[in-house]
Design an enzyme around this catalytic site. Structure first.
Site, PDB file in Angstrom:
ATOM      1  N   HIS A 191       0.828  -1.209   0.000  1.00 37.60           N
ATOM      2  CA  HIS A 191       0.000   0.000   0.000  1.00 37.60           C
ATOM      3  C   HIS A 191       0.867   1.266   0.000  1.00 37.60           C
ATOM      4  CE1 HIS A 191      -3.671   2.338   1.145  1.00 37.60           C
ATOM      5  NE2 HIS A 191      -2.753   3.134   1.674  1.00 37.60           N
ATOM      6  N   GLU A 192       1.753   1.368   0.958  1.00 38.50           N
ATOM      7  CA  GLU A 192       2.554   2.597   1.074  1.00 38.50           C
ATOM      8  C   GLU A 192       3.496   2.753  -0.116  1.00 38.50           C
ATOM      9  OE1 GLU A 192       1.384   4.574   3.054  1.00 38.50           O
ATOM     10  OE2 GLU A 192       0.351   3.273   4.465  1.00 38.50           O
ATOM     11  N   GLU A 196      -4.895   7.427  -3.194  1.00 38.08           N
ATOM     12  CA  GLU A 196      -5.310   6.171  -2.560  1.00 38.08           C
ATOM     13  C   GLU A 196      -5.615   5.106  -3.606  1.00 38.08           C
ATOM     14  OE1 GLU A 196      -4.838   5.513   0.468  1.00 38.08           O
ATOM     15  OE2 GLU A 196      -4.440   7.567   1.129  1.00 38.08           O
ATOM     16  N   HIS A 256       1.641   4.245  -2.922  1.00 45.18           N
ATOM     17  CA  HIS A 256       1.713   5.713  -2.818  1.00 45.18           C
ATOM     18  C   HIS A 256       3.075   6.202  -3.303  1.00 45.18           C
ATOM     19  CE1 HIS A 256      -1.927   6.808  -0.696  1.00 45.18           C
ATOM     20  NE2 HIS A 256      -1.694   5.984   0.309  1.00 45.18           N
TER      21      HIS A 256
END
Lengths: 496, 496
Positions: free
Chosen positions: A266-267, A296, A270
């Site tokens: 997830h990070e 997101e 980003h």
């Protein structure tokens, strides 16, 4: 040099310097978790306060004012290229916000959120909502003030949502969320019985932190993440900080392997979006990507639409088995099914891909009720629990399992939660287009070839930074505005 | 408000803002090791360059110039208190240096040292002095330019030494070093045979990093270091960064337990000095301590005169035994003797308390020969090895064991090494006075009571920050100028 050229030069210089201030501010925000000792906090606020004010003085200076006036009056067709135009749009936005929101309020907001985040951590450690009450109250009050300063003719939540997701309204979110809720509840009812029999207990493996770290970085670096552009640090809450055009900081928590893999995906999702602006985008200081839903959508795309796909694990599961003894006798199908077991849960970050969407919806609805005047932050503990009971059939035993689980409200991310679920909605749209362009993309992934995926993402999204607004980019990339259809189709396809 | 009062107010404000810039600069220097990814380096240089220039513009502004002129003409007896006077001295120094050293050179120096430090790390990893050659060459050249800009009537090394250690000269250092060398070589000859029989092989224990970290922090926090004012991070080279008046960053290396204990004691010794300015000192932005010898005297005092004392381990050895299985059957005397075994070694950071002093002397002599024009940086590898052979009877097998072991020359710390050995000399003077004031201080330490030690240090050194110059403070604290006698006496007492 013509007046136009001179102004463009000054425009680029002005935005660049604002980004320098943004860069040190971001470094200090990261450092809050990363290095700042307790007794250093007070002085830190003077330092950030000083630099926020300096940046604000520059943006509100007479020179910038004249520049803003020039571009405000310039006809759209007078811009020589899209970069010039985008930079002017960004500067005007920045200027308007700096003029509208009093500097004292900006500094108060910054100082307060750094204090509030530390208070949140202490309240979380003690699972004590009462400790947190004054902070969450003030955080909402300050954000309401910010919203009023920007536009006091609208409901504050509409202003805050627009600040995060330019062009989006509460009404539009409500519409999208209702469609989603119907679909999710429908799927949930159909698969509940089947899912209850899936064994996922073996996912809870006991591995030391060094190994968790090396497994997670192996996975992200061998699929899409460039370790020369980001570093990892362990803190409580996984977050991504963008510090420069090619410099991101991934923070995560190495305690448990499986959650860590997905928070890293997830990070780093980003991260790749943040650091992949093309050279022109960097030259114009338009790097970093569009905040909110678009950002997101990238993190959740890599985490779920890629990271929870069967093909992703066709490639990585052999590696994982070689690192984790407990998985040696578990076959890929069993592992995949366990990863994708749908099971309503109390923690957003532990949720499966389907029921996840309800978690941000709950938070958004609470924010809505607050700004409608129907809910006080003092009652958030009870309101949270009631909504979890209603939507997910579960009730938190304490504040740690419930209302204290996210740092967002302490860090001033109010009017932000919708972007997680809407990011999934964007993801569905992107997946649809990606498959049109590269029908074999998932097959390639199963062989460890991520080129088509990363190429499509770069060409259609990542390279552009903030060149376009969110609405313009989704239309450019998919030909349509935000639409829940594709994500709902995907959920039906995957879970039924 | 009188003119005097107005000027004092502006003086305090000006220094405070300069410290804000210093604070972000220090955070970014720490971050070089701590978080900055490779591809983020180029942009980082633009950011630091911008803020160095901003700070310089402020200090060179007409307002500051007028202020400096006012204080330059003010009679010493017109100052209402010592804080006013010290702040004026600091501002005048800062102003003079900012005016003398061209801003382009300051920025070049900053950018170059951050690049050079990363190059040093790569050269060290590969043990390749050739890779390092262009960097060390340019580093010395740039520092020579800085020295010439400050004062082109003196030998550059005298200027650089005075910049680190105000009031000190190369001639004075030579004098102190000759006295020391005679004493060290004398002691060394007398104890060599006895020391060769001491077994210290058991000190090389195999413990994982998490444990090393917890043992080291237990020791420093239970003797003198306040963990609310500092945080620890693992990097290659142990360093202390001061980021704010109550905010220090200890970096260290958790690979080997015993070296780590002493590098933590060392860096935390810097730390307590850095963060212990009294409130008035902080109000006037005079916190942080006096750089160079005074700072090193504090780090080396806690590392050696305390940390390698028998009484220190009378208190901590039981704890250490409970954490390290290998020590369970080793008695305190054997442990203490091993810790204090005198044995010439190749690495400064591994050296015993006696021969340590020769390591900085070697480096200082090389700097001296360079600035006398008798040695080129290209020949540093051979020169280093020859000196180690001559002074310590050992020859490095490669650059990693030799000339590449310290980051200092890459980070621009040229004219700095003398401060380590001179810090020990100060330490001897402080120890003498400490024992006069508290004859039982070591006995108290053996019971885990560090109050007298920390009280004496606070009252005589730590609280004052930069209020006094180095020469004034040593006279105030000990009644004498720097003198090698006390340290030499201590060495004879301890080792013979």
């Amino acid at each position: 040099m013509s007046t136009y050229e001179q102004n463009i030069k000054q425009l680029k210089e002005t935005i660049k310097i604002q980004r320098y201030y943004g860069s040190i501010n971001s470094l200090m925000a990261w450092d809050l978790w990363q290095g700042l000792p307790v007794d250093g906090r007070e002085y830190r606020q003077s330092v950030t306060g000083y630099f926020i004010k300096e940046a604000s003085n520059l943006i509100k200076s007479n020179e910038t004012k004249k520049l803003v006036e020039y571009f405000r009056e310039l006809d759209d067709n007078r811009y020589e290229n899209i970069y010039d135009k985008a930079a002017a749009r960004v500067l005007i936005n920045k200027y308007d916000k700096a003029v509208k929101v009093p500097i004292e309020l900006q500094i108060e907001m910054n100082n307060f959120t750094s204090t509030a985040q530390m208070a949140w951590k202490e309240a979380l450690d003690k699972s004590d909502f009462n400790m947190y009450k004054p902070y969450i109250k003030k955080s909402f009050e300050l954000k309401a003030k910010v919203a009023e300063a920007i536009d006091n003719t609208k409901n504050p939540l509409d202003v805050l949502v627009d600040d995060v997701d330019e062009g989006l309204t509460v009404a539009k979110i409500d519409e999208l969320f209702s469609e989603l809720k119907v679909a999710i509840i429908d799927i949930l009812e159909k698969i509940r019985d089947k899912n209850e029999t899936i064994d996922d207990s073996f996912l809870n493996v006991n591995i030391d932190k060094e190994n968790v770290k090396s497994i997670c970085s192996h996975i992200v670096e061998n699929s899409f993440f460039d370790k020369n552009k980001g570093t990892y640090q362990e803190v409580l809450h996984p977050v991504l900080y963008g510090v420069g055009p090619r410099d991101v900081r991934v923070t995560t928590n190495y305690k448990r392997l499986i959650p860590c893999i997905f928070s890293m995906l997830h990070e780093c999702g980003h991260g790749i979006y943040e650091y992949s602006g093309n050279d022109k985008v960097v030259e114009y200081s338009l790097y970093g990507g569009i905040s909110g839903t678009m950002h997101e959508s990238q993190s959740r795309f890599y985490e779920n639409l890629i990271g929870k796909s069967y093909e992703f694990w066709q490639y990585f599961y052999t590696f994982l088995q070689s690192e984790v003894n407990e998985f040696k006798n578990i076959d890929l199908d069993k592992f995949y099914n366990a990863l994708n077991k749908v099971k309503p849960s109390l923690r957003r970050l532990d949720a499966d891909e389907l029921t996840y969407n309800l978690h941000p919806i709950i938070r958004f609805e609470m924010e809505k009720e607050y700004f409608q005047g129907n809910l006080k932050t003092d009652d958030f503990y009870e309101a949270w629990n009631a909504k979890y009971k209603e939507y997910l059939g579960l009730e938190p035993k304490n504040a740690k399992e419930g209302v204290l689980q996210d740092v967002h409200w302490a860090s001033g991310h109010i009017g932000y939660f919708q972007s997680y679920t809407l990011g999934n909605v964007y993801g569905g749209q992107f997946r649809n287009k990606l498959l049109e362009a590269y029908p074999n993309v998932y097959k390639e992934i199963s062989f460890g070839n991520f080129d088509s995926l990363n190429k499509w993402m770069y060409e259609n999204i990542h390279q552009y930074g903030n060149l376009y607004t969110q609405n313009d980019l989704i239309k450019k990339a998919t030909g349509e505005e935000i639409k829940s259809k594709y994500f709902i189709d995907y959920l039906y396809e995957k879970f039924l």
